[in-house]
Every structure is written in structure tokens, then in C-alpha cells.
Design a protein around this motif. Structure first.
Motif, PDB file in Angstrom:
ATOM      1  N   PHE A 809       0.864  -1.268  -0.014  1.00 15.12           N
ATOM      2  CA  PHE A 809       0.036   0.018  -0.030  1.00 15.12           C
ATOM      3  C   PHE A 809       1.158   1.304  -0.099  1.00 15.12           C
ATOM      4  O   PHE A 809       0.407   2.313  -0.752  1.00 15.12           O
ATOM      5  CB  PHE A 809      -0.737   0.060   1.198  1.00 15.12           C
ATOM      6  CG  PHE A 809      -2.152  -0.802   0.869  1.00 15.12           C
ATOM      7  CD1 PHE A 809      -3.226  -0.234   0.351  1.00 15.12           C
ATOM      8  CD2 PHE A 809      -2.295  -2.257   1.352  1.00 15.12           C
ATOM      9  CE1 PHE A 809      -4.283  -0.913  -0.014  1.00 15.12           C
ATOM     10  CE2 PHE A 809      -3.442  -2.851   0.999  1.00 15.12           C
ATOM     11  CZ  PHE A 809      -4.547  -2.219   0.408  1.00 15.12           C
ATOM     12  N   HIS A 810       1.976   1.220   0.757  1.00 22.25           N
ATOM     13  CA  HIS A 810       2.942   2.157   0.460  1.00 22.25           C
ATOM     14  C   HIS A 810       3.639   2.396  -0.713  1.00 22.25           C
ATOM     15  O   HIS A 810       3.789   3.465  -1.216  1.00 22.25           O
ATOM     16  CB  HIS A 810       4.037   2.070   1.484  1.00 22.25           C
ATOM     17  CG  HIS A 810       4.909   3.339   1.945  1.00 22.25           C
ATOM     18  ND1 HIS A 810       6.367   3.105   1.856  1.00 22.25           N
ATOM     19  CD2 HIS A 810       4.671   4.745   1.827  1.00 22.25           C
ATOM     20  CE1 HIS A 810       6.956   4.366   2.004  1.00 22.25           C
ATOM     21  NE2 HIS A 810       6.053   5.226   1.941  1.00 22.25           N
ATOM     22  N   LEU A 811       3.712   1.617  -1.585  1.00 23.13           N
ATOM     23  CA  LEU A 811       4.138   1.618  -2.919  1.00 23.13           C
ATOM     24  C   LEU A 811       3.077   2.300  -3.818  1.00 23.13           C
ATOM     25  O   LEU A 811       3.534   3.311  -4.510  1.00 23.13           O
ATOM     26  CB  LEU A 811       4.334   0.234  -3.410  1.00 23.13           C
ATOM     27  CG  LEU A 811       4.504   0.138  -4.959  1.00 23.13           C
ATOM     28  CD1 LEU A 811       6.017   0.665  -5.214  1.00 23.13           C
ATOM     29  CD2 LEU A 811       4.168  -1.159  -5.582  1.00 23.13           C
ATOM     30  N   PHE A 812       1.826   2.108  -3.689  1.00 23.37           N
ATOM     31  CA  PHE A 812       0.789   2.715  -4.411  1.00 23.37           C
ATOM     32  C   PHE A 812       0.725   4.276  -4.021  1.00 23.37           C
ATOM     33  O   PHE A 812       0.362   4.869  -4.891  1.00 23.37           O
ATOM     34  CB  PHE A 812      -0.706   1.871  -4.117  1.00 23.37           C
ATOM     35  CG  PHE A 812      -0.634   0.821  -5.005  1.00 23.37           C
ATOM     36  CD1 PHE A 812      -1.250   1.065  -6.364  1.00 23.37           C
ATOM     37  CD2 PHE A 812      -0.498  -0.293  -4.849  1.00 23.37           C
ATOM     38  CE1 PHE A 812      -1.384  -0.190  -7.145  1.00 23.37           C
ATOM     39  CE2 PHE A 812      -0.591  -1.425  -5.581  1.00 23.37           C
ATOM     40  CZ  PHE A 812      -0.862  -1.374  -6.886  1.00 23.37           C
ATOM     41  N   PHE A 813       0.768   4.420  -2.753  1.00 21.27           N
ATOM     42  CA  PHE A 813       1.018   6.239  -2.240  1.00 21.27           C
ATOM     43  C   PHE A 813       2.168   6.779  -3.086  1.00 21.27           C
ATOM     44  O   PHE A 813       2.038   7.751  -3.410  1.00 21.27           O
ATOM     45  CB  PHE A 813       0.951   5.929  -0.875  1.00 21.27           C
ATOM     46  CG  PHE A 813       1.391   7.346  -0.395  1.00 21.27           C
ATOM     47  CD1 PHE A 813       0.348   8.328  -0.082  1.00 21.27           C
ATOM     48  CD2 PHE A 813       2.768   7.584   0.020  1.00 21.27           C
ATOM     49  CE1 PHE A 813       0.933   9.647   0.541  1.00 21.27           C
ATOM     50  CE2 PHE A 813       3.066   8.997   0.562  1.00 21.27           C
ATOM     51  CZ  PHE A 813       2.416   9.871   0.821  1.00 21.27           C
ATOM     52  N   ILE A 814       3.103   5.981  -2.884  1.00 27.44           N
ATOM     53  CA  ILE A 814       4.473   6.812  -3.349  1.00 27.44           C
ATOM     54  C   ILE A 814       4.201   6.875  -4.744  1.00 27.44           C
ATOM     55  O   ILE A 814       5.052   7.901  -5.283  1.00 27.44           O
ATOM     56  CB  ILE A 814       5.648   5.773  -3.119  1.00 27.44           C
ATOM     57  CG1 ILE A 814       5.944   5.986  -1.449  1.00 27.44           C
ATOM     58  CG2 ILE A 814       6.850   6.259  -3.951  1.00 27.44           C
ATOM     59  CD1 ILE A 814       6.552   7.566  -1.092  1.00 27.44           C
ATOM     60  N   ARG A 815       3.616   6.232  -5.501  1.00 30.93           N
ATOM     61  CA  ARG A 815       3.476   6.184  -7.111  1.00 30.93           C
ATOM     62  C   ARG A 815       3.146   7.592  -7.514  1.00 30.93           C
ATOM     63  O   ARG A 815       3.396   8.029  -8.573  1.00 30.93           O
ATOM     64  CB  ARG A 815       2.633   5.289  -7.600  1.00 30.93           C
ATOM     65  CG  ARG A 815       3.322   3.837  -7.581  1.00 30.93           C
ATOM     66  CD  ARG A 815       2.125   2.709  -8.330  1.00 30.93           C
ATOM     67  NE  ARG A 815       2.113   3.436  -9.808  1.00 30.93           N
ATOM     68  CZ  ARG A 815       1.150   3.487 -10.512  1.00 30.93           C
ATOM     69  NH1 ARG A 815      -0.076   3.759  -9.622  1.00 30.93           N
ATOM     70  NH2 ARG A 815       1.028   3.966 -11.689  1.00 30.93           N
ATOM     71  N   ASN A 816       2.269   8.281  -6.632  1.00 31.29           N
ATOM     72  CA  ASN A 816       1.799   9.534  -6.950  1.00 31.29           C
ATOM     73  C   ASN A 816       2.101  10.687  -5.952  1.00 31.29           C
ATOM     74  O   ASN A 816       1.304  11.088  -5.016  1.00 31.29           O
ATOM     75  CB  ASN A 816       0.468   9.587  -7.177  1.00 31.29           C
ATOM     76  CG  ASN A 816      -0.086   8.646  -8.310  1.00 31.29           C
ATOM     77  OD1 ASN A 816      -0.015   9.089  -9.514  1.00 31.29           O
ATOM     78  ND2 ASN A 816      -0.383   7.414  -8.008  1.00 31.29           N
ATOM     79  N   ILE A 817       3.354  10.816  -5.826  1.00 39.64           N
ATOM     80  CA  ILE A 817       3.886  11.916  -4.830  1.00 39.64           C
ATOM     81  C   ILE A 817       3.542  13.415  -4.988  1.00 39.64           C
ATOM     82  O   ILE A 817       3.581  13.818  -4.047  1.00 39.64           O
ATOM     83  CB  ILE A 817       5.146  11.707  -4.574  1.00 39.64           C
ATOM     84  CG1 ILE A 817       6.099  12.091  -5.997  1.00 39.64           C
ATOM     85  CG2 ILE A 817       5.659  10.489  -4.079  1.00 39.64           C
ATOM     86  CD1 ILE A 817       7.870  12.054  -5.564  1.00 39.64           C
ATOM     87  N   TYR A 818       3.212  13.689  -6.337  1.00 41.07           N
ATOM     88  CA  TYR A 818       2.837  15.344  -6.398  1.00 41.07           C
ATOM     89  C   TYR A 818       1.282  15.383  -6.377  1.00 41.07           C
ATOM     90  O   TYR A 818       0.847  16.443  -6.811  1.00 41.07           O
ATOM     91  CB  TYR A 818       3.616  15.621  -7.734  1.00 41.07           C
ATOM     92  CG  TYR A 818       5.151  15.621  -7.382  1.00 41.07           C
ATOM     93  CD1 TYR A 818       5.563  16.645  -6.729  1.00 41.07           C
ATOM     94  CD2 TYR A 818       5.921  14.828  -8.270  1.00 41.07           C
ATOM     95  CE1 TYR A 818       6.924  16.836  -6.586  1.00 41.07           C
ATOM     96  CE2 TYR A 818       7.193  14.954  -7.880  1.00 41.07           C
ATOM     97  CZ  TYR A 818       7.794  15.925  -7.105  1.00 41.07           C
ATOM     98  OH  TYR A 818       9.224  16.065  -6.868  1.00 41.07           O
ATOM     99  N   GLY A 819       0.595  14.164  -6.563  1.00 41.66           N
ATOM    100  CA  GLY A 819      -0.900  14.487  -6.944  1.00 41.66           C
ATOM    101  C   GLY A 819      -1.602  13.442  -6.087  1.00 41.66           C
ATOM    102  O   GLY A 819      -1.226  12.781  -5.254  1.00 41.66           O
TER     103      GLY A 819
END
Length: 896
Positions: A809-819
Motif C-alpha cells: 500500500f505504501h508503494l501505491f501511495f509513493i507512485r503519486n507523490i505530487y498528486g
């Protein structure tokens, strides 16, 4: 060389090589290629695959892990030792595969940058790959070319070659076709041009006498061979960071081992295995490899966008570029020059057509006319076709030019007017030439026809040609005194329409004259007229300029064209301040401080030379601006080298420019520069994502062990389970981020500051936040399981799966660090992400539910409800950090 060709007369050298001034036939060239092989240097011997693989075990981290494996083996923990070794081997395999891909990428780049050569085959000018050259080929040399093979010169006009790589002599050598003595030293062989040297000025022709390993450069290739090292300051910085982090973790591990054994009185073997688990959990062993893979992926992505990366550190620089200085011709425009208007005595004609096709309407006052009916127009066309080194060829249904695009346009113009170019040229013999040079800005040729007339034809910049004219055509072939004021006004009117202006002039000389001198064209010419050439803007360049504006990047046009021409093209492509133009003369009148202030509000620079480019780069940098500079000539090399990101043109660029640049544009298209900036930002974002995912997850894993050991608690996850998590997730999930696509807002963000550190305060806060959440959730699930009366093995199994789920789940969060991460596009992810997640989920099901794996890792089957609860913990983690991100992004920038 087997023969002293430098001691032979040019004709004798041609005979010795079985060729002629018209060059080889295609069949003979093919036959010789079979005999001599490709014109390339032999590759240096490579390390064996086995030695390359072993080299990936040579770092401090691997030594630490191997030492832990040996001690674990001595303690009879065979399976634990096997898992540690598996982690080490997996890391080495990934690095080995990455190194192979990197070498292939660099080899493909070397192939893409292989020089081409202009040759004569069957009497026609051709452009062929440098590797296809064979002894006996006739090679044409121009300023900016890299000599593709060892040549015996048969013609030289103002030819100078830089031979420093062979002789150490820094001053270019003036070449001649005259033979020299057989025993003369290499540096004094003035009739030879050697492979790998650079033509700095003039023109020449030579016959190939040696290729590949047989050339002079081939003989010393072992000393000159240089391998591009696939590394960057970022990778070096992260390697140092990983080493110091390793030292810190080992110190903490040693303190915990002493504390647990002497204070808590735990069993030494149990404590040692816990410390091993801590070390493996905390050390980001795969981070350097994943970072380098991310950069290699970026190189390949840029290559697909026609931007070839020659020096990897430039990828990082691209993310902070805030000004792009670009040439006009062929970069912002199509580089398919077309004559749009012709001014002769009292008349202005317009021409239509497509590209270099010699077909199209000729109009006078918008009425189609027959070109040959107008004698002044026809004479101008014949002069333009004669004072010309290019040739037109029809290939696959399209007309293409061999040589200068402008000269190709003049040939197409002659065809539209009705002049049969081949017939016209075959009726005249070119006796001598003064090649175009930036110093005098014109080209002149001397011709003799069959009736024994001798004529000089000149074409060049109007200002220069006007200064050499005494007369002008007065209409219907007559001659009148030259009216410079009138023609200057005509030139300005043509240039105001965004057209490049050329003046065409002639002079009849004595038929006995066979040599052309500069004095022959000074003050004695008759002006035939002016030609206006239009190079239309690329449609994609107009879009790219608009995209740059959104990204906070200013585009500056730097061209040698007329100020009005530059302003007109700037207006067409949408540059800011297109009406404000600074010329080279203006720049010469400014000191450095004045120039630094002027460049901020000026976007168009006209009538500039390469020295002005260097000053402009330095002026931007003095304002703290990160600048990218394009260039194609030998004299552009200093500016390309000085710029933060030097970008050479792949098609029209000289070899000197390519060697000085960090990037080469394979298609010479400005839109490819913008694509490269976009990919550069994407690579930097993905590197940031990899680090932002790796460090918090490693810290979270490590803190669960540290807290348990410090407070004398039962370990929620065993060391062998920690080893499993790192083996399965640490590199694989991080590597998935290397393939992330460009985020939607990437080109709507301003350039990042030049000195922005990678480990920012925001990232440090994220590491702390995620580590605390990991710690709380793992102990929370572990405590929940024990409260329900579950066995210690089942409680640890649930804690281990909780760690893995949170990392996903942290991976899916990090995929969009600007949006926002809660969008369908974000959830849909990429194939690489989902393939990795599915593989990890299957591995976790195997370790949790398959009996053989349960026995090895001391796991038990997790009940369905508790499995859903574990997923819920991952969802909760995602929700917390996503809300925190949105709160942070919603705060105005000035309050952060």
C-alpha cells in the motif's frame, strides 16, 4: 599503411588503389567491404561473464551479510544462512543483469553516434555510414566533420584539420594535396587526413587508404580507448550514504547484542539472529542497484524520444533546466528549405511547392508564369544551380537533398523555373571554388563552358555580396549601376516575411583564368537578384514551446539569421517578446553585467556567432539559471561544454559538437528537447520515489526489532521472516518504481532548484511518520493475535503479512507523490507494478498456507477474517499518509 601514399602524387595514389576521382562503383565497394571488413576499431577485450558476476560481491554490505551467513552456519542455523546467501545472490544477479543492459545501452548509443561520411560512388555524392567505407572510396570533407578513415587528399581548399589526438599539436594543421617525402614524420604529412581528427575549416576531397585497425588511430586505439562509466553524482552519493548507514546499523546492532546478552540475559544465538535480522532489515542493500536501473530505464526512454544520452549525470540536470537556448534552423523549423520569393530587376516572383521537389508554380503578382520566359529569372536560377555543392535525389517517392539544405532548395528552385540542372551542370566545368566560410560569408565558383566562356558565380549574405558588387541587372539581361539602397530595402522586405535572404551575383572573366582568388570577386560583381528562403516552423515545435511555458521554462532563440527573419519565426512559434531582438553587434557593445541583465527579458538573438553563444550561456548562469544549449558546429563546442546540459544535433551536427554535448538529438527536433526534459524530470521523480519508498519501509522493519530488543518484548517477526521479506520485497517493489510513467503535472511544475537536496525535510518527516505507523501496526496486529489466544507462530505470521501488505500500500501511495493517489488511473497502476504485486502476493500465500514453507519459516495459516483485517491495516496506512499528503499539498507554498 602498407604504402607511402603521402609520397605519391594524387593521381598515382588513385591508380595504386584502383579507383578514380569519380569514386568506386557500388559493386566494387561491396567486394572490397567483404575483403577489408567494416571501418571500425576492434573492441577492447571484455571481462568474462563469471568475473563480471563476481564483481557484484565486492562491497562492504555484501561482506557484512556473508560474514553473518558464515556465523549463522556455525551456529547450525542452516536455513537462515541459506536465506542470507539467497539475498546476497539475488542482489548480485540483479546488478549483473543491470550491468549487461547498461553495456548494451551504451553500445547502441555508440552505434547511433557512428559518424557518417559523404562519398562519391559512381560519380554521385552519397551519404553512407562511416563503417561502410573501404579503401579506394572518395570522401568529401567539410568544416565540422570528423575524418572517417585515413585519407590521401586529392583536393584541398583552405582545409585545416585538428590532429591533437595523434600529434599533441594544439594548432590546426593546414592541408594540401601536394605530396611530401616518404620519411617525413606523422605531423608533417600535410597531404594526409587521419581517421578521428577534426576538420576545423575549409573543404577537401581524399581517397581512403586505410580503415579500421589499419588506420593510424587504429594502431594506438588501445591508448585512446575510453569507456563511458555508467554512474552519476547521485549514485555515488547514495553509495556513500548506504555505506555510512551500514556502519551506523552495525554499531546499533553491536550495542543491542551486548545489551540483550549481558543485560537482558537472552540466549546468544537468539540475540545474534535477531541482530542479523535487524541488519538485513535496515540496510538498503538493493538501493544503489535500483537507482542505477532507474537511470538506465531513463536512458532507454529518452532514446525512444530521439534524445541520446551521452553522459548520464545530465539526466539529473535536465530536471532543473529553466532556460533552453536553441538554434532556429532545423530545430524549431523543419530544415526543409524552400525558396519562397525571388527579387530580380523590378520584379518579385513567388514560388510554391513541397519540400525539395523541383516542381511547383512560379507566380508574378499572384499570376502563374513560365520561368524561362523571364531572362533575369532564368539567369539567376542557372547561377544558383552552378554555385552549389548539393544534389537532389528521388527516393521512395520523396525528394531528398545530399548536402546543404539551402543549396538543395536552390536546385529545386531552378527546376521550378525550368532550368534542367543536370544538363546545365554537364555543360559547364567547375574549375575552382572559394568555399563558404563564416569569416567571409559567401561562396564563389569559377566555371568554363564549351563555347569557352568563363564565369564566376557568387552567392552569400546580402550585406557581404552587396559590398562586392559594382553593377546590377537592369532588366531583360541588361546591366546598370548598382543601387545598394534599393536592394537593401528589398532584402529587408523579404526578411520581414520570415525568409532567409541570399544574394546571387556573377562576373565574366578571361577564359584563360583557371584559379579563383578572393581579389577576383571584390568590387567587380554584377548582382543578379535576391532569393528568399523559408524554413517553415515545425508544428510540434509550436506545441513544445507552449509546453515549456507551462513548465516554467523560457525558450531563447539564438540564430545567425537576419533580425527580422528571427523575429518573424519567433512570432510564428509563439516565443515571448518576439519583437525585441538583440543582434550580435548589440551583444558586442555590452559588458558582462549589462548582458546578464539584458538576457532575462530578451528571447530572440539574431546575427550571432558561436562566441556569442558562449557569452549568453555564461550570462544566464551568472543569474543562477540552469541552462540547456543546442549547437551543431565545431565552434559551438565551448558553449555546449559550458552549458549545464549541452545538446548537439544528430543529423546536421558536427562530430566536435556531439563530443562536447551531454545529449544528441537524433532528429534535430526542438520537440525532442522538451521530451528529454520531461523524461529527465520523470527519472528524477522515480529516483525520489524509490528512495521515498525504500528508506521508510526499511526503517519501519528495523524499528520493530529495535523496540522489541530494547524493551525485552517478544519479537513480532523472526529474523528468518525479516530475511524473507527483504528477499521478496526490498528490491522487487522498489524496482517497479523505476518504470513509473510521467505524472500528469510533471510539465506544469516549475523547475526544481539547482541545489535541492535529495533527502529533504519533507522526506525525513515521511520516513519518521511511516516508520512509526509501521511500528504501531505490526505490534498492534501481533498483540491482537496474542489476545485472541493465537499461537506465537500465528501471531508472527500475521505480523509478517502485515509488514508486506503495508509495503504494497505504501508503494501505491509513493507512485503519486505530487498528486492524488485515489484516482482510477492511480489505482490501475502499470503492468510492472501489478506483475510485481501479484508475484509477491503469491509468494506470501505460499509461505503462509503451504506446509513445506510453514515448516521452514515457522508460519501458520491465517484465518480469512484476520486476513481481511490485515488488508484493512494496509488501507488504514494508505488513508493516513494520503490525507497527510493532501493537507501538506493544500498549504500555500509561502507557508511551507
Amino acid at each position: 599503411m602498407d604504402h607511402n601514399y603521402h609520397a605519391m602524387e594524387a593521381t598515382a595514389a588513385l591508380e595504386a588503389l584502383g579507383t578514380s576521382v569519380a569514386g568506386l562503383s557500388d559493386d566494387e565497394a561491396a567486394s572490397r567491404f567483404q575483403s577489408y571488413g567494416p571501418n571500425r576499431l576492434p573492441q577492447a577485450p571484455k571481462r568474462s561473464l563469471f568475473l563480471r558476476f563476481l564483481s557484484h560481491f565486492h562491497n562492504i554490505l555484501i561482506y557484512v551479510l556473508l560474514g553473518a551467513a558464515v556465523i549463522t552456519l556455525v551456529l547450525d542455523h542452516y536455513f537462515d544462512a541459506a536465506v542470507i546467501v539467497a539475498v546476497v545472490i539475488a542482489n548480485a544477479v540483479i546488478g549483473f543483469i543491470q550491468e549487461g543492459k547498461a553495456e548494451k545501452a551504451m553500445e547502441s548509443i555508440r552505434r547511433m553516434l557512428a559518424p557518417h561520411a559523404a562519398v562519391l560512388r559512381d560519380g554521385e555524392r552519397r551519404s553512407i555510414d562511416g563503417e561502410a567505407l573501404v579503401p579506394g572510396d572518395i570522401v568529401l570533407l567539410e568544416a565540422g566533420d570528423k575524418v572517417p578513415a585515413d585519407l590521401r587528399l586529392i583536393r584541398a581548399h583552405g582545409l585545416q584539420i585538428q590532429e591533437a589526438i595523434l600529434t599533441g599539436e594544439s594548432v590546426p594543421v593546414e592541408k594540401t594535396a601536394e605530396p611530401v617525402t616518404a620519411d617525413i614524420s606523422l605531423g608533417d604529412r600535410l597531404c594526409m587526413a587521419f581517421s578521428g581528427t577534426l576538420v576545423t575549416s575549409g573543404q577537401g576531397r581524399g581517397v581512403v587508404v586505410a580503415t579500421g585497425a589499419g588506420s593510424e588511430i587504429g594502431r594506438i586505439s588501445g591508448m585512446l580507448a575510453a569507456v563511458e562509466v555508467l554512474t552519476t553524482p547521485l549514485v555515488r552519493q547514495m553509495n556513500v550514504f548506504a555505506k555510512w548507514l551500514t556502519v551506523l546499523i552495525l554499531l546499533i546492532a553491536a550495542v543491542l547484542l551486548v545489551f540483550g546478552y549481558f543485560v537482558e540475559h537472552h540466549d546468544f544465538t537468539e540475540m545474534f539472529m535477531a541482530v542479523v535480522g535487524l541488519s538485513v532489515a535496515a540496510i538498503p542493500e538493493g538501493l544503489p542497484a535500483v537507482l542505477t536501473i532507474t537511470l538506465a530505464v531513463g536512458v532507454q526512454a529518452m532514446a525512444r524520444r530521439h534524445a541520446i544520452v551521452r553522459r548520464l549525470p545530465a539526466i539529473e540536470t535536465l530536471g532543473s533546466v529553466s532556460v533552453i537556448c536553441t538554434d532556429k534552423t532545423g530545430t524549431l523549423t523543419r530544415n526543409e528549405m524552400m525558396v519562397a520569393s525571388i527579387a530580380v530587376a523590378g520584379q518579385v516572383f513567388s514560388l510554391e511547392g513541397d519540400g525539395y521537389a523541383p516542381d511547383g508554380a512560379v507566380k508574378l503578382a499572384d499570376i502563374p508564369v513560365r520561368g524561362l520566359d523571364h531572362i533575369d529569372l532564368a539567369d539567376l536560377a542557372r547561377a544558383a544551380a552552378s554555385c552549389n555543392d548539393a544534389s537532389l535525389h528521388r527516393r521512395d517517392g520523396f525528394w531528398a537533398v545530399e548536402g546543404d539544405p539551402m543549396e538543395g532548395a536552390l536546385l529545386a528552385m531552378a527546376g521550378k523555373i525550368g532550368v534542367e540542372v543536370r544538363q546545365e551542370l554537364s555543360g559547364r566545368t567547375q574549375s575552382d571554388t572559394i568555399p563558404f566560410d563564416a569569416k567571409h560569408r559567401f561562396m564563389a565558383t569559377l566555371h568554363h563552358d564549351h563555347p569557352d566562356h568563363a564565369d564566376i558565380f557568387v552567392k552569400g549574405a546580402p550585406e557581404q555580396v552587396f559590398a562586392m558588387c559594382a553593377n546590377q541587372r537592369g532588366g531583360s539581361g541588361g546591366v546598370a549601376a548598382f543601387n545598394e539602397a534599393h536592394w537593401r530595402q528589398v532584402a529587408e522586405d523579404i526578411a520581414a516575411g520570415g525568409q532567409r535572404v541570399l544574394a546571387i551575383a556573377t562576373r565574366e572573366v578571361a577564359r584563360e583564368q583557371m584559379v579563383l582568388h578572393l581579389s577576383d570577386v571584390q568590387g567587380a560583381l554584377t548582382l543578379l537578384g535576391l532569393v528568399g528562403l523559408m524554413d517553415p516552423p515545425r508544428a510540434e515545435a509550436i506545441e513544445a514551446v507552449a509546453e515549456c511555458r507551462e513548465a516554467g521554462i523560457r525558450v531563447k532563440m539564438i540564430t545567425g539569421d537576419h533580425a527580422r527573419t528571427a523575429s518573424a519565426i519567433a512570432r510564428l512559434i509563439g516565443l515571448d517578446n518576439s519583437e525585441k531582438v538583440l543582434t550580435g553587434t548589440d551583444l558586442d557593445g555590452m559588458d558582462d553585467a549589462q548582458l546578464a541583465a539584458a538576457v532575462l527579458n530578451t528571447d530572440v538573438f539574431a546575427r550571432t556567432n558561436p562566441e556569442h553563444k558562449l557569452r549568453l550561456v555564461m550570462a544566464f548562469q551568472s543569474q543562477g539559471i540552469t541552462v540547456a544549449m543546442t549547437g551543431d558546429g565545431v565552434n559551438d563546442a565551448p558553449a555546449l561544454k559550458r552549458a549545464d546540459a549541452g545538446i548537439a544535433m544528430g543529423r546536421k551536427g558536427s562530430e566536435a559538437a556531439k563530443e562536447a554535448a551531454e545529449f544528441v538529438l537524433a532528429d534535430d527536433n526542438f520537440a525532442s528537447i522538451v521530451s528529454a526534459v520531461r523524461e529527465g524530470r520523470t527519472v528524477y521523480d522515480n529516483i525520489k520515489k524509490v528512495i521515498s519508498w525504500t528508506l521508510p519501509t526499511n526503517a519501519g522493519e528495523a524499528m520493530t526489532i529495535v523496540v522489541a530488543l530494547l524493551f525485552g518484548l517478544t519479537l513480532p517477526v523472526t529474523p528468518i521472516q525479516i530475511l524473507w521479506i527483504n528477499l521478496i520485497t526490498a528490491v522487487t517493489l522498489g524496482m517497479a518504481l523505476a518504470f513509473e510513467p510521467t505524472e500528469e503535472n510533471t510539465m506544469r511544475r516549475p523547475p526544481r532548484p539547482r541545489q535541492e537536496p535529495l533527502l529533504t525535510g519533507g522526506l525525513l518527516w515521511h520516513i519518521v511518520l511511516v516508520s512509526v505507523l509501521f511500528l504501531g501496526d505490526v505490534f498492534g496486529i501481533f498483540t491482537y493475535a496474542l489476545d485472541r489466544g493465537y499461537s506465537i507462530d500465528l501471531a508472527r505470521t500475521m505480523a509478517m503479512n502485515t509488514l508486506v501488505v503495508m509495503e504494497i500500500f505504501h508503494l501505491f501511495f509513493i507512485r503519486n507523490i505530487y498528486g492524488a493517489s485515489l484516482t482510477w488511473k492511480a489505482v490501475r497502476g502499470t503492468r510492472v507494478v501489478w506483475a510485481t504485486v501479484i508475484a509477491i502476493v503469491m509468494a506470501q500465500f505460499a509461505i503462509t498456507y503451504l506446509p513445506p514453507m510453514q515448516r521452514l519459516f515457522a508460519t501458520e495459516a491465517v484465518p480469512v477474517f484476520d486476513g481481511i483485517l490485515i488488508i484493512g491495516v494496509g488501507v488504514a496506512l494508505f488513508a493516513i499518509i494520503e490525507v497527510e499528503k493532501q493537507l501538506r499539498l493544500s498549504v500555500p507554498r509561502w507557508r511551507r
